[in-house]
Design a protein around this motif. Sequence first.
Motif, PDB file in Angstrom:
ATOM      1  N   ASP A  88       0.859  -1.304  -0.047  1.00 24.30           N
ATOM      2  CA  ASP A  88      -0.127   0.257  -0.078  1.00 24.30           C
ATOM      3  C   ASP A  88       0.970   1.246   0.098  1.00 24.30           C
ATOM      4  OD1 ASP A  88      -1.371   2.201   0.718  1.00 24.30           O
ATOM      5  OD2 ASP A  88      -2.877   0.981   2.120  1.00 24.30           O
ATOM      6  N   PRO A  89       0.995   1.984  -1.124  1.00 21.07           N
ATOM      7  CA  PRO A  89       1.814   3.115  -1.095  1.00 21.07           C
ATOM      8  C   PRO A  89       1.569   4.126  -0.208  1.00 21.07           C
ATOM      9  CG  PRO A  89       1.422   2.245  -3.298  1.00 21.07           C
ATOM     10  CD  PRO A  89       0.372   1.466  -2.407  1.00 21.07           C
ATOM     11  N   ASP A  90       0.277   4.369  -0.031  1.00 20.62           N
ATOM     12  CA  ASP A  90      -0.157   5.409   0.993  1.00 20.62           C
ATOM     13  C   ASP A  90       0.405   5.107   2.303  1.00 20.62           C
ATOM     14  OD1 ASP A  90      -1.340   6.949  -1.202  1.00 20.62           O
ATOM     15  OD2 ASP A  90      -3.192   6.247  -1.051  1.00 20.62           O
ATOM     16  N   LEU A  91       0.135   3.840   2.580  1.00 23.52           N
ATOM     17  CA  LEU A  91       0.479   3.666   3.921  1.00 23.52           C
ATOM     18  C   LEU A  91       2.093   3.755   4.442  1.00 23.52           C
ATOM     19  CD1 LEU A  91      -0.392   2.252   6.608  1.00 23.52           C
ATOM     20  CD2 LEU A  91      -0.009   0.120   5.635  1.00 23.52           C
ATOM     21  N   ALA A 125       4.133   5.365   2.723  1.00 26.16           N
ATOM     22  CA  ALA A 125       4.407   6.712   2.573  1.00 26.16           C
ATOM     23  C   ALA A 125       4.369   7.439   4.151  1.00 26.16           C
ATOM     24  CB  ALA A 125       3.430   7.736   1.976  1.00 26.16           C
ATOM     25  N   ARG A 126       3.108   7.115   4.975  1.00 19.27           N
ATOM     26  CA  ARG A 126       3.131   7.441   6.326  1.00 19.27           C
ATOM     27  C   ARG A 126       3.811   6.849   7.120  1.00 19.27           C
ATOM     28  NH1 ARG A 126      -2.346   6.285   5.011  1.00 19.27           N
ATOM     29  NH2 ARG A 126      -2.587   4.836   6.445  1.00 19.27           N
ATOM     30  N   GLU A 144       7.423   8.409   7.291  1.00 22.55           N
ATOM     31  CA  GLU A 144       7.643   9.949   7.785  1.00 22.55           C
ATOM     32  C   GLU A 144       8.555   9.734   9.229  1.00 22.55           C
ATOM     33  OE1 GLU A 144       3.840  11.278   8.449  1.00 22.55           O
ATOM     34  OE2 GLU A 144       3.309  11.482   6.127  1.00 22.55           O
ATOM     35  N   ALA A 197       8.872   4.466  -1.035  1.00 19.40           N
ATOM     36  CA  ALA A 197       8.471   5.235   0.146  1.00 19.40           C
ATOM     37  C   ALA A 197       9.674   6.028   0.915  1.00 19.40           C
ATOM     38  CB  ALA A 197       7.543   4.549   0.845  1.00 19.40           C
TER      39      ALA A 197
END
Length: 264
Positions: free
Chosen positions: A55-58, A60-61, A64, A98
Motif C-alpha cells: 500500500d503506497p499511501d500507508l 508513505a505514512r 515519515e 517510500a
Amino acid sequence: MGMRVLITGASGVVGTLMRPRLRREGRILRLLDLVPPAPPEAGEAVEALTGSVTDPDLMARACEDVDAILHLGGISRENGWADILEVNIGGTQVVLEAARRAGVGRIVLASSNHAVGFRTVEPELPADSSPRPDTFYGVSKAAVEALGSLYHSRFGMDVICVRIGSCFERPPGVRGLSTWLSPDDGARLFEACLSCPSPGYRIVWGVSGNTRRIYSLAEAQALGYRATDDAERFAAEISGPAPTGDEAHYVGGPFCTTPLGEPN
C-alpha cells in the motif's frame, strides 16, 4: 528526538523475536504488519500501523520521520507466483520508493538462503554468491537484493541485504544445526546493520557461529557483527534423519524439491 526504526512484518516470526531485542533507550520502534502488533508493554516506545507493504499511501505514512527501516514484511515460504510477485517483489519496491521519497538513508532488507538455494553446500559460502534460487520465494529474495542494489546505486541509500538462514528460538531440525540464526545473534546482526557507518550496498549472511556452519561470517563481521551462539548445543535434543540426496547437496535443502508455487 530519538532514533525511529520502522519494522515491517513486525508481527511475523522474526519481527516478534526482534521487537524486544531491538528496544533501546531513546529509540522508537514503528511496527507495521497486516496483523496488528501486540500492545506496548510498560515503558516500551512503539508506534503501530496496520496494513500491507504493498500500500503506497500507508508506506508513505510509515516512512515519515524514520531514520532506518528493517524490512521483514512479506510471504516467508513458497507460495503462488502472483502472491509472491505482488507482496515480496512489488511490496519491497513500494517500501524502497517510500523510503526514498521520505529521505530514509538506511534500509535493511530480509533476504534468504533460498536466493542461492541451488548452490552446492560448501564451507564458507560467500555472502554475495550470485543468485541460484530454489523456488518462486527464492526468486523473490533475489529480486529484493536486486532492488536494494538499484536503490543504492541510483539514490545513494545504504542498503544491507541479510540472507537469513533459520531464525527461530531453536534450530529447526538437523539442517538447522548449520543454518540457525539465534534471536540474540539476529539482534546483534541487525544492530550492526543499523549502526555501521556508510556501508553502501552489502549482502551478508544471517547466521550464528554454528559448529556446522557452511556460510561465511566475514561479510557480516565487516559490519561489526560478532556471533556468540552455536546451534550445536541443541544437537543432542534434535531427532530426525539428516538430509540426503539433493536436500543435502544444495544450500536450499527441502526447498529444492518442494513443488513450485505450492504453499509449504
